[in-house]
Design a protein around this motif. Structure first.
Motif, PDB file in Angstrom:
ATOM      1  N   SER A 253       1.156  -0.999   0.094  1.00 14.06           N
ATOM      2  CA  SER A 253       0.179   0.455  -0.022  1.00 14.06           C
ATOM      3  C   SER A 253       0.775   1.066   0.373  1.00 14.06           C
ATOM      4  O   SER A 253       2.338   1.150   0.547  1.00 14.06           O
ATOM      5  CB  SER A 253      -0.921   0.288   1.276  1.00 14.06           C
ATOM      6  N   ARG A 254       0.612   2.365  -1.032  1.00 13.03           N
ATOM      7  CA  ARG A 254       1.194   3.164  -0.730  1.00 13.03           C
ATOM      8  C   ARG A 254       0.515   4.172   0.764  1.00 13.03           C
ATOM      9  O   ARG A 254       0.987   5.852   0.536  1.00 13.03           O
ATOM     10  CB  ARG A 254       0.786   4.438  -2.290  1.00 13.03           C
ATOM     11  N   LEU A 255      -0.243   4.324   0.930  1.00 11.76           N
ATOM     12  CA  LEU A 255      -1.096   4.626   1.783  1.00 11.76           C
ATOM     13  C   LEU A 255       0.182   4.766   3.574  1.00 11.76           C
ATOM     14  O   LEU A 255       0.049   6.563   3.842  1.00 11.76           O
ATOM     15  CB  LEU A 255      -1.937   3.637   2.803  1.00 11.76           C
TER      16      LEU A 255
ATOM     17  N   VAL B 282       2.866   5.920   2.731  1.00 10.94           N
ATOM     18  CA  VAL B 282       3.673   7.113   2.419  1.00 10.94           C
ATOM     19  C   VAL B 282       3.104   8.980   2.149  1.00 10.94           C
ATOM     20  O   VAL B 282       3.386   9.902   2.847  1.00 10.94           O
ATOM     21  CB  VAL B 282       3.971   7.038   0.530  1.00 10.94           C
ATOM     22  N   TYR B 283       1.653   8.348   1.758  1.00  9.33           N
ATOM     23  CA  TYR B 283       0.375  10.177   2.185  1.00  9.33           C
ATOM     24  C   TYR B 283       0.625   9.667   3.619  1.00  9.33           C
ATOM     25  O   TYR B 283       0.074  11.651   3.435  1.00  9.33           O
ATOM     26  CB  TYR B 283      -0.426   9.212   0.930  1.00  9.33           C
ATOM     27  N   THR B 284      -0.108   9.359   4.365  1.00 16.51           N
ATOM     28  CA  THR B 284      -0.071   9.560   5.887  1.00 16.51           C
ATOM     29  C   THR B 284       1.613  10.262   5.862  1.00 16.51           C
ATOM     30  O   THR B 284       0.847  11.055   6.410  1.00 16.51           O
ATOM     31  CB  THR B 284      -0.072   8.218   6.372  1.00 16.51           C
TER      32      THR B 284
ATOM     33  N   ILE C 144       3.546  12.228   4.515  1.00 17.15           N
ATOM     34  CA  ILE C 144       3.082  12.905   3.848  1.00 17.15           C
ATOM     35  C   ILE C 144       1.869  14.152   4.301  1.00 17.15           C
ATOM     36  O   ILE C 144       2.239  15.257   4.417  1.00 17.15           O
ATOM     37  CB  ILE C 144       3.146  13.167   2.175  1.00 17.15           C
ATOM     38  N   GLY C 145       0.792  13.636   4.441  1.00 11.29           N
ATOM     39  CA  GLY C 145       0.411  14.710   5.613  1.00 11.29           C
ATOM     40  C   GLY C 145       0.154  15.136   6.315  1.00 11.29           C
ATOM     41  O   GLY C 145       0.341  16.680   7.066  1.00 11.29           O
TER      42      GLY C 145
ATOM     43  N   THR D 170      -4.768  11.841   6.098  1.00  8.75           N
ATOM     44  CA  THR D 170      -4.977  11.541   5.395  1.00  8.75           C
ATOM     45  C   THR D 170      -5.012  10.389   5.296  1.00  8.75           C
ATOM     46  O   THR D 170      -5.322   9.680   4.654  1.00  8.75           O
ATOM     47  CB  THR D 170      -2.920  11.675   5.205  1.00  8.75           C
ATOM     48  N   ALA D 171      -4.946   9.483   6.451  1.00  7.38           N
ATOM     49  CA  ALA D 171      -4.738   7.975   6.386  1.00  7.38           C
ATOM     50  C   ALA D 171      -6.548   7.716   6.391  1.00  7.38           C
ATOM     51  O   ALA D 171      -6.882   6.719   5.723  1.00  7.38           O
ATOM     52  CB  ALA D 171      -4.404   7.781   7.939  1.00  7.38           C
TER      53      ALA D 171
ATOM     54  N   GLY E  50      -7.584   8.561   3.335  1.00  8.91           N
ATOM     55  CA  GLY E  50      -6.653   7.473   1.877  1.00  8.91           C
ATOM     56  C   GLY E  50      -7.426   6.240   2.238  1.00  8.91           C
ATOM     57  O   GLY E  50      -7.506   5.671   1.081  1.00  8.91           O
TER      58      GLY E  50
ATOM     59  N   GLY F  81      -9.320   4.722  -0.851  1.00  8.19           N
ATOM     60  CA  GLY F  81      -8.031   3.437  -1.720  1.00  8.19           C
ATOM     61  C   GLY F  81      -9.432   2.358  -1.132  1.00  8.19           C
ATOM     62  O   GLY F  81      -9.031   1.558  -1.644  1.00  8.19           O
TER      63      GLY F  81
END
Length: 180
Positions: free
Chosen positions: A56-58, A60-62, A64-65, A115-116, A119, A123
């Motif tokens: 999962s890319r989550l 990474v997004y978390t 970044i958030g 974000t999580a 996201g 997702g």
């Protein structure tokens, strides 16, 4: 009249045990099927890997958030004390960065949590009030003792007849087409 492959969402097979489902998922992946999904009454360890689930890319997004939350609140605080409201209190420096760490920490957590959460919803394509798998008669949450493998009809290797034979050889209890 049989439904065409464009009207079907896929083929779903019920299995009695998680081991049988894992075996069927592994066999389907060996045969080149990529559009697989599974439905189980409880989490089955290792099933995601058998289905070919990627990472999962989550996270990474978390991250970044969280970083956006931290640097965003720092920028707001520096702007407010240096540009918008520069108030000299007893000769102290205008931008005392240790005082900014607590709001920075709080906004890091807030940005990462939002974000999580959003996201995860995006997702999983939630909220989703309808899924074609509920059209299958053998699929029922009321039973809760079956393990289902769904092979989507948009899979490039989807062939209803061959797939039925393969799932039958893998001791599927029920095999059913899922209509859109």
């Amino acid at each position: 009249m049989k439904p065409s492959e464009t009207e079907t969402h896929g083929l779903i097979a019920a299995f009695a045990t998680p081991e049988a489902l894992m075996k069927a998922a592994a066999r389907a992946r060996e045969r080149g099927f990529t559009r697989l999904d599974a439905f189980t009454p409880y989490p089955v360890e290792g099933l995601v890997e058998k289905l070919g689930g990627g990472t999962s890319r989550l996270p990474v997004y978390t991250f970044i958030g969280g970083a956006i939350g931290f640097f965003g609140i720092l920028a707001l605080q520096f702007y407010s004390v240096l540009i918008a409201y520069p108030i000299d209190v007893g000769g102290r420096p205008l931008a005392s960065w240790p005082a900014f760490l607590v709001p920075g920490f709080e906004c890091t957590i807030l940005g990462a949590a939002f974000t999580a959460f959003f996201g995860m919803l995006a997702g999983n394509r939630l909220p989703r009030l309808y899924h074609p798998v509920f059209n299958a008669q053998s699929f029922s949450f009321a039973g809760g003792d079956r393990f289902y493998l769904l092979i989507a009809s948009d899979d490039p290797r989807y062939d209803r007849t061959k797939l039925r034979r393969m799932l039958h050889r893998l001791d599927a209890l029920a095999i059913e087409e899922v209509l859109e």
